[in-house]
Design an enzyme around this catalytic site. Structure first.
Site: not given
Length: 198
Positions: A14, A89, A128, A134, A145
């Site tokens: 996005k 949101r 990623r 991470r 998520r």
């Protein structure tokens, strides 16, 4: 005048598409995440408020988010249109955006919903996370998520679908291919890019 809203799950590309579409239509890409970071780093009064919530590990409340977006939409570069990414949101934020745009006698033109296969998105985000070191972004965390995204955005998609504003785009494939899909869908709605050189 082009007023777009981009909705899509984490990992669907996005942010990348927002940048490309903003360039194509010559409008600013307005990301709430970017606005929060800018206000925090420049120590604006709004930024100090945002920081207090972030430091406490709490969500930034709708009232503050609405105020920050309203402030951003008043800037000169947004006068000829904008692309919203990450806002609204919640249905309360939808109502506030309606109020803000209604006060100017305008409304959203199109809501671009980018979809992507969950397994593919999880694989993208794990890759990623590994590249960025991470370790806390595990498959389980990422799937959670995605569940939260679905739960939070489903009501928004219902609202905008009822208004006939939603175009659904498959977010899988090369970046350029996905951009082309979006541009074709927008052209069918009467929105033509000011440039095709991306």
């Amino acid at each position: 005048m082009t007023r777009l809203l981009l909705i899509g799950p984490p990992g669907a590309g996005k942010g990348t598409q927002a940048e490309r579409l903003a360039l194509a239509f010559d409008v600013p890409a307005i990301s709430t995440g970017d606005i929060f970071r800018y206000n925090v780093t420049t120590n604006t009064p709004l930024g100090l408020e945002v920081k207090s919530f972030m430091n406490a590990g709490a969500y930034v409340p709708d009232t503050l988010t609405n105020a920050i977006v309203a402030d951003r939409l008043k800037e000169a570069d947004a006068a000829t249109g904008f692309l919203l990414d990450g806002y609204p949101r919640t249905t309360d934020q939808v109502a506030e955006l309606d109020r803000l745009l209604g006060a100017e006698g305008t409304q959203l033109d199109v809501v671009v919903l980018i979809t992507a296969d969950t397994d593919e998105v999880v694989a993208r985000l794990l890759k990623r996370a590994a590249e960025q070191g991470r370790a806390d972004d595990t498959a389980e965390v990422i799937r959670h998520r995605l569940d939260v995204y679905t739960e939070q955005t489903a009501p928004l998609i219902d609202v905008y679908s009822a208004r006939g504003l939603v175009v659904t785009i498959d977010g899988l494939g090369a970046v350029e291919v996905v951009t082309d899909r979006i541009l074709v869908a927008l052209a069918e709605r009467g929105l033509r890019a000011s440039t095709t050189t991306l």
